[in-house]
Design a protein around this motif. Structure first.
Motif, PDB file in Angstrom:
ATOM      1  N   GLN A  86       9.694  96.394   1.605  1.00 56.71           N
ATOM      2  CA  GLN A  86       9.649  97.926   1.936  1.00 56.71           C
ATOM      3  C   GLN A  86      11.333  98.042   2.867  1.00 56.71           C
ATOM      4  O   GLN A  86      12.741  98.505   2.755  1.00 56.71           O
ATOM      5  CB  GLN A  86       9.368  99.432   1.998  1.00 56.71           C
ATOM      6  CG  GLN A  86       8.475  99.251   0.796  1.00 56.71           C
ATOM      7  CD  GLN A  86       7.050 100.048   1.422  1.00 56.71           C
ATOM      8  OE1 GLN A  86       6.718 100.406   1.919  1.00 56.71           O
ATOM      9  NE2 GLN A  86       6.860 101.342   0.430  1.00 56.71           N
ATOM     10  N   GLN A  87      10.958  96.894   3.722  1.00 55.46           N
ATOM     11  CA  GLN A  87      11.997  96.962   5.164  1.00 55.46           C
ATOM     12  C   GLN A  87      12.796  96.157   4.320  1.00 55.46           C
ATOM     13  O   GLN A  87      14.076  96.267   4.535  1.00 55.46           O
ATOM     14  CB  GLN A  87      11.423  96.518   6.373  1.00 55.46           C
ATOM     15  CG  GLN A  87       9.884  97.222   6.871  1.00 55.46           C
ATOM     16  CD  GLN A  87       9.929  98.501   7.398  1.00 55.46           C
ATOM     17  OE1 GLN A  87      11.123  99.107   7.837  1.00 55.46           O
ATOM     18  NE2 GLN A  87       9.563  99.401   6.761  1.00 55.46           N
ATOM     19  N   LYS A  90      15.622  97.679   2.058  1.00 57.29           N
ATOM     20  CA  LYS A  90      16.484  98.681   2.762  1.00 57.29           C
ATOM     21  C   LYS A  90      17.611  98.284   3.143  1.00 57.29           C
ATOM     22  O   LYS A  90      18.985  98.590   3.431  1.00 57.29           O
ATOM     23  CB  LYS A  90      15.903  99.310   4.567  1.00 57.29           C
ATOM     24  CG  LYS A  90      14.959  99.924   4.129  1.00 57.29           C
ATOM     25  CD  LYS A  90      14.369 101.004   5.583  1.00 57.29           C
ATOM     26  CE  LYS A  90      12.726 101.174   5.401  1.00 57.29           C
ATOM     27  NZ  LYS A  90      12.538 101.798   6.691  1.00 57.29           N
ATOM     28  N   GLN A  91      18.056  96.792   3.720  1.00 58.65           N
ATOM     29  CA  GLN A  91      18.756  95.751   3.971  1.00 58.65           C
ATOM     30  C   GLN A  91      20.149  96.273   2.776  1.00 58.65           C
ATOM     31  O   GLN A  91      21.485  95.758   1.902  1.00 58.65           O
ATOM     32  CB  GLN A  91      19.214  94.405   4.025  1.00 58.65           C
ATOM     33  CG  GLN A  91      18.238  94.119   4.506  1.00 58.65           C
ATOM     34  CD  GLN A  91      18.546  92.884   4.984  1.00 58.65           C
ATOM     35  OE1 GLN A  91      18.786  91.871   5.447  1.00 58.65           O
ATOM     36  NE2 GLN A  91      16.961  92.652   4.580  1.00 58.65           N
ATOM     37  N   ALA A 123      11.888 102.428  -3.594  1.00 59.75           N
ATOM     38  CA  ALA A 123      13.345 103.168  -3.078  1.00 59.75           C
ATOM     39  C   ALA A 123      14.614 102.583  -3.968  1.00 59.75           C
ATOM     40  O   ALA A 123      15.885 102.483  -3.699  1.00 59.75           O
ATOM     41  CB  ALA A 123      13.556 102.864  -1.591  1.00 59.75           C
ATOM     42  N   SER A 124      14.601 100.831  -3.698  1.00 64.53           N
ATOM     43  CA  SER A 124      15.517 100.188  -4.092  1.00 64.53           C
ATOM     44  C   SER A 124      15.820 100.833  -6.010  1.00 64.53           C
ATOM     45  O   SER A 124      17.279 100.949  -6.357  1.00 64.53           O
ATOM     46  CB  SER A 124      15.527  98.297  -4.744  1.00 64.53           C
ATOM     47  OG  SER A 124      15.542  98.188  -3.214  1.00 64.53           O
ATOM     48  N   LYS A 127      18.131 104.008  -6.106  1.00 59.56           N
ATOM     49  CA  LYS A 127      19.018 104.599  -5.328  1.00 59.56           C
ATOM     50  C   LYS A 127      19.709 103.155  -6.042  1.00 59.56           C
ATOM     51  O   LYS A 127      20.638 103.952  -6.654  1.00 59.56           O
ATOM     52  CB  LYS A 127      19.130 102.991  -4.285  1.00 59.56           C
ATOM     53  CG  LYS A 127      20.494 102.961  -3.511  1.00 59.56           C
ATOM     54  CD  LYS A 127      20.384 101.829  -1.611  1.00 59.56           C
ATOM     55  CE  LYS A 127      21.413 101.246  -1.903  1.00 59.56           C
ATOM     56  NZ  LYS A 127      22.703 102.620  -1.434  1.00 59.56           N
TER      57      LYS A 127
END
Length: 199
Positions: A86-87, A90-91, A123-124, A127
């Motif tokens: 997850q972290q 985020k990139q 999330a990716s 997005k």
């Protein structure tokens, strides 16, 4: 005949009703610093797991090949691996879509039930799908957070199966892991080579 047209012909010929898409290098190429990310992931592991993960990495630089054995050896590493994913993801600021395939998603959704099953994070995936304006066409997204073991392990199948016969499913992916998970489940598979051909 293009790869996407071959796929559409196959879907029609075999009367599939459920289509499962991989994300990375199938629908879109997510541009992330994977090598540096894997280094950071290995460094998070206790010494015995780190040794195992680096050994696996040297044999096969595949995310699932690194992570699955570590989680199998020590299940307490699972939330660490998920948090890392997850972290790290985020990139994500840039991706390259497989446009011919992506442009067919709306018409496919009119006739078929569509899924994304990926090793990337929720999330990716959301997005990318939102940026491509196709998120609404997928019935379900099965991502990193939803499974204990990544493909080629079949963990994600329980989120997909809706009592339709297996012969009605087609998995559309780009990798050994995708092909193997389809084989493990007993469903058909179509290989996307777009990014292999165009890198």
């Amino acid at each position: 005949m293009t790869e996407t047209k071959k796929l559409l012909e196959l879907i029609t010929k075999n009367s599939y009703t459920h289509l499962i898409f991989d994300m990375y290098e199938t629908l879109s190429w997510l541009k992330l610093p994977w090598k540096a990310g894997y280094e950071a992931l290995c460094a998070l592991a206790p010494d015995d797991l780190e040794f195992l993960m680096r050994q696996k990495w040297s044999e096969n630089p595949s995310y699932s090949y690194i992570v699955n054995p570590a989680v199998e050896m020590d299940e307490s590493f699972l939330p660490i691996a998920i948090d890392w994913a997850q972290q790290f993801e985020k990139q994500l600021v840039e991706h390259e879509p497989n446009l011919e395939l992506v442009e067919r998603i709306p018409e496919l959704a009119e006739k078929y039930t569509l899924y994304v099953w990926t090793s990337n994070t929720q999330a990716s995936v959301k997005k990318v799908l939102k940026e491509l304006a196709i998120e609404q066409y997928f019935t379900k997204i099965i991502a990193r957070e939803d499974v204990k073991f990544l493909k080629p392990a079949p963990d994600g199948w329980r989120h997909v199966s809706d009592h339709a016969p297996k012969e009605k499913f087609l998995f559309i992916g780009d990798s050994y892991n995708d092909r193997e998970v389809a084989a493990a489940i007993g469903i058909d598979y179509f290989e996307i080579t777009h990014f292999k051909q165009n890198k």
